[in-house]
Design a protein around this motif. Sequence first.
Motif, mmCIF file in Angstrom:
data_model
loop_
_atom_site.group_PDB
_atom_site.id
_atom_site.type_symbol
_atom_site.label_atom_id
_atom_site.label_comp_id
_atom_site.label_asym_id
_atom_site.label_seq_id
_atom_site.Cartn_x
_atom_site.Cartn_y
_atom_site.Cartn_z
ATOM 1 N N GLU A 1 -11.528 21.402 43.440
ATOM 2 C CA GLU A 1 -11.607 20.071 44.068
ATOM 3 C C GLU A 1 -10.979 20.112 45.462
ATOM 4 O O GLU A 1 -11.552 19.621 46.434
ATOM 5 C CB GLU A 1 -10.878 19.035 43.196
ATOM 6 N N GLN A 2 -9.828 20.748 45.534
ATOM 7 C CA GLN A 2 -9.108 20.850 46.802
ATOM 8 C C GLN A 2 -9.906 21.696 47.812
ATOM 9 O O GLN A 2 -10.021 21.343 48.989
ATOM 10 C CB GLN A 2 -7.759 21.513 46.534
ATOM 11 N N ALA A 3 -10.462 22.792 47.316
ATOM 12 C CA ALA A 3 -11.210 23.708 48.196
ATOM 13 C C ALA A 3 -12.489 23.040 48.730
ATOM 14 O O ALA A 3 -12.839 23.225 49.896
ATOM 15 C CB ALA A 3 -11.546 24.988 47.440
ATOM 16 N N ILE A 4 -13.161 22.279 47.888
ATOM 17 C CA ILE A 4 -14.383 21.596 48.359
ATOM 18 C C ILE A 4 -14.016 20.491 49.342
ATOM 19 O O ILE A 4 -14.704 20.276 50.335
ATOM 20 C CB ILE A 4 -15.232 21.086 47.171
ATOM 21 N N ASN A 5 -12.894 19.833 49.100
ATOM 22 C CA ASN A 5 -12.398 18.849 50.067
ATOM 23 C C ASN A 5 -12.172 19.490 51.434
ATOM 24 O O ASN A 5 -12.517 18.915 52.468
ATOM 25 C CB ASN A 5 -11.096 18.226 49.568
ATOM 26 N N GLN B 1 -13.673 22.071 52.560
ATOM 27 C CA GLN B 1 -14.974 22.423 53.133
ATOM 28 C C GLN B 1 -15.692 21.190 53.692
ATOM 29 O O GLN B 1 -16.374 21.271 54.712
ATOM 30 C CB GLN B 1 -15.846 23.152 52.096
ATOM 31 N N ILE B 2 -15.513 20.046 53.038
ATOM 32 C CA ILE B 2 -16.089 18.803 53.567
ATOM 33 C C ILE B 2 -15.522 18.558 54.966
ATOM 34 O O ILE B 2 -16.246 18.232 55.910
ATOM 35 C CB ILE B 2 -15.796 17.605 52.628
ATOM 36 N N LEU C 1 -17.556 18.413 58.518
ATOM 37 C CA LEU C 1 -17.419 17.285 59.449
ATOM 38 C C LEU C 1 -16.940 17.782 60.812
ATOM 39 O O LEU C 1 -17.337 17.257 61.859
ATOM 40 C CB LEU C 1 -16.480 16.219 58.881
ATOM 41 N N PHE C 2 -16.093 18.815 60.792
ATOM 42 C CA PHE C 2 -15.681 19.414 62.062
ATOM 43 C C PHE C 2 -16.892 20.035 62.766
ATOM 44 O O PHE C 2 -17.051 19.904 63.985
ATOM 45 C CB PHE C 2 -14.591 20.475 61.867
ATOM 46 N N LEU D 1 -16.451 31.024 54.843
ATOM 47 C CA LEU D 1 -15.813 29.960 54.060
ATOM 48 C C LEU D 1 -16.606 29.653 52.784
ATOM 49 O O LEU D 1 -16.039 29.466 51.710
ATOM 50 C CB LEU D 1 -15.670 28.682 54.894
ATOM 51 N N ILE D 2 -17.925 29.604 52.923
ATOM 52 C CA ILE D 2 -18.783 29.332 51.759
ATOM 53 C C ILE D 2 -18.654 30.470 50.742
ATOM 54 O O ILE D 2 -18.563 30.232 49.529
ATOM 55 C CB ILE D 2 -20.262 29.147 52.196
ATOM 56 N N ASN D 3 -18.610 31.698 51.245
ATOM 57 C CA ASN D 3 -18.447 32.841 50.339
ATOM 58 C C ASN D 3 -17.123 32.770 49.595
ATOM 59 O O ASN D 3 -17.054 33.072 48.402
ATOM 60 C CB ASN D 3 -18.532 34.159 51.116
ATOM 61 N N GLU D 4 -16.088 32.342 50.286
ATOM 62 C CA GLU D 4 -14.772 32.218 49.634
ATOM 63 C C GLU D 4 -14.787 31.113 48.573
ATOM 64 O O GLU D 4 -14.155 31.242 47.524
ATOM 65 C CB GLU D 4 -13.688 31.946 50.692
#
Length: 168
Positions: A7-11, A13-14, A18-19, A100-103
């Motif tokens: 949950e934290q990791a997807i947050n 990435q969101i 947005l960046f 980042l997506i791979n991680e």
Amino acid sequence: MISKKLEQAINEQINKELFSEYLYLSMASYCSSIGLDGFENFFLVQVEEERFHAMKMYKFLNERGGRVIMKAIDQPETQFESALQVLEKTYEHEQYVSKLINELMDLAIAENDHAAKSFLNWFVDEQVEEEASMENILNKLKLIGGEGNGLLMLDKELAARVFTPPVK
Ligand code: MG
């Protein structure tokens, strides 16, 4: 129910998506300022793509019983030297996003979260396209030396790009 860690990791990435949206908006504005309206259009379409990426993750997190927490978005670069330099930075940025997506995928595998793995597969594929499209324009810019008639022709080509939201 999604794990706290994921949950934290997807947050995170969101926030990164947005960046990316913000960064491409900054690049669009720069391109407009030097008379490259086609490049501006290309980046404005990219802005919509990044928003789409963020919203896709937003929906997934909500569906999985997670909570989306909005964080501050970093200030993107605002000063650029040329269209060529902008595309160099863009290509670099997309390679960073792929990492980042791979991680994220590594974490989903470690957490044994099959739903997250299936969800993230879309992003793994999407990043192949993102890198390829940026590299394609960068290569063309290198071929034409980033200026002159070639640049204006490329600008005209990029003016035709439109945003089509993916079906799923
Ligand atoms: Mg993205």
